[in-house]
Design an enzyme around this catalytic site. Structure first.
Site, PDB file in Angstrom:
ATOM      1  N   LYS A 118      -7.214 -15.950  21.376  1.00 51.38           N
ATOM      2  CA  LYS A 118      -5.701 -15.835  21.206  1.00 51.38           C
ATOM      3  C   LYS A 118      -5.206 -16.811  22.238  1.00 51.38           C
ATOM      4  O   LYS A 118      -4.264 -17.665  21.665  1.00 51.38           O
ATOM      5  CB  LYS A 118      -4.982 -14.350  21.736  1.00 51.38           C
ATOM      6  N   ASP A 137      -2.498 -12.208  17.654  1.00 49.34           N
ATOM      7  CA  ASP A 137      -2.363 -10.874  18.601  1.00 49.34           C
ATOM      8  C   ASP A 137      -2.363  -9.839  17.956  1.00 49.34           C
ATOM      9  O   ASP A 137      -2.491  -9.722  16.694  1.00 49.34           O
ATOM     10  CB  ASP A 137      -1.290 -11.543  19.529  1.00 49.34           C
TER      11      ASP A 137
END
Ligand code: SF4
Length: 214
Positions: A118, A137
């Site tokens: 991420k 996310d």
């Protein structure tokens, strides 16, 4: 995505995006702000980043801070003790192995302490201007599955599924749109489906209860 673009216009910008804009996409500050942002509210991330960057803006300046000093500067971000250690170790690696520059490949970014896909994807998109990455996310993971774009169990699986399910031109901005939507409308619990601009397109997979409109 076009409807979401119109709908999020005027909503508060995400903390890391704002920092990237204000700092001319400085890769180091984008990286550190992204590390701070994990499981932390945007306002807390923004304030902690500002305090830290006032004291040290470069890996060379940050690497000499003690972990305790960094902890004090970034408190109360979530897991501030772990994050202070990761920041110290990451600065050591950037200075020692990468000549003071934040690496620009996924493989190298993933070798930095505390950096997962991420964070690496967001740094590649915001700081290195990559058009070939999607940052996933929990918001992106949840909404992509509610929409039926993906049928996946983890954010990493969702990232891979989204490369196949979405047009390339949206990849760098999927995160911005869906995270903003996830914070304001398609919330983790009680999403506001009644006022959602894409409700006619959404099968609402897994949504059991919706929130009341204000
Ligand atoms: S209709 Fe509901 S579940 Fe679907 S995207 Fe909108 S808020 Fe989320």
């Amino acid at each position: 995505m076009r409807r979401l673009a119109r709908a999020i216009d005027g909503l508060e910008a995400l903390a890391v995006e704002k920092i990237a804009d204000e700092q001319q996409a400085d890769p180091f500050q984008v990286l550190i702000a992204t590390l701070l942002s994990a499981q932390t509210k945007d306002a807390v991330t923004a304030a902690a980043s500002e305090r830290l960057f006032k004291v040290a803006r470069t890996p060379e300046a940050m690497v000499v801070l003690t972990v305790q000093k960094t902890e004090r500067l970034i408190y109360p971000v979530s897991f501030y003790r772990n994050k202070a250690v990761h920041i110290k170790r990451t600065c050591e690696q950037i200075v020692g192995r990468f000549g003071g520059r934040v690496p620009s490949t996924m493989e190298e970014l993933l070798t930095l302490p505390g950096v997962g896909r991420k964070t690496a994807n967001l740094v590649l998109i915001l700081a290195h201007r990559s058009n070939s990455n999607i940052c996933v996310d929990t918001h992106v993971h949840r909404i992509a599955n509610r929409l039926g774009w993906t049928n996946t169990r983890t954010p990493d699986e969702t990232e891979q599924a989204l490369y196949a399910a979405t047009h390339r031109r949206w990849w760098p901005i999927i995160n911005l749109y869906l995270v903003t939507w996830g914070q304001n409308v398609c919330r983790p619990v009680y999403p506001l489906c009644g006022s959602c601009v894409i409700r006619d397109l959404c099968p609402r997979i897994g949504v059991e209860k919706v929130g009341k409109e204000k």
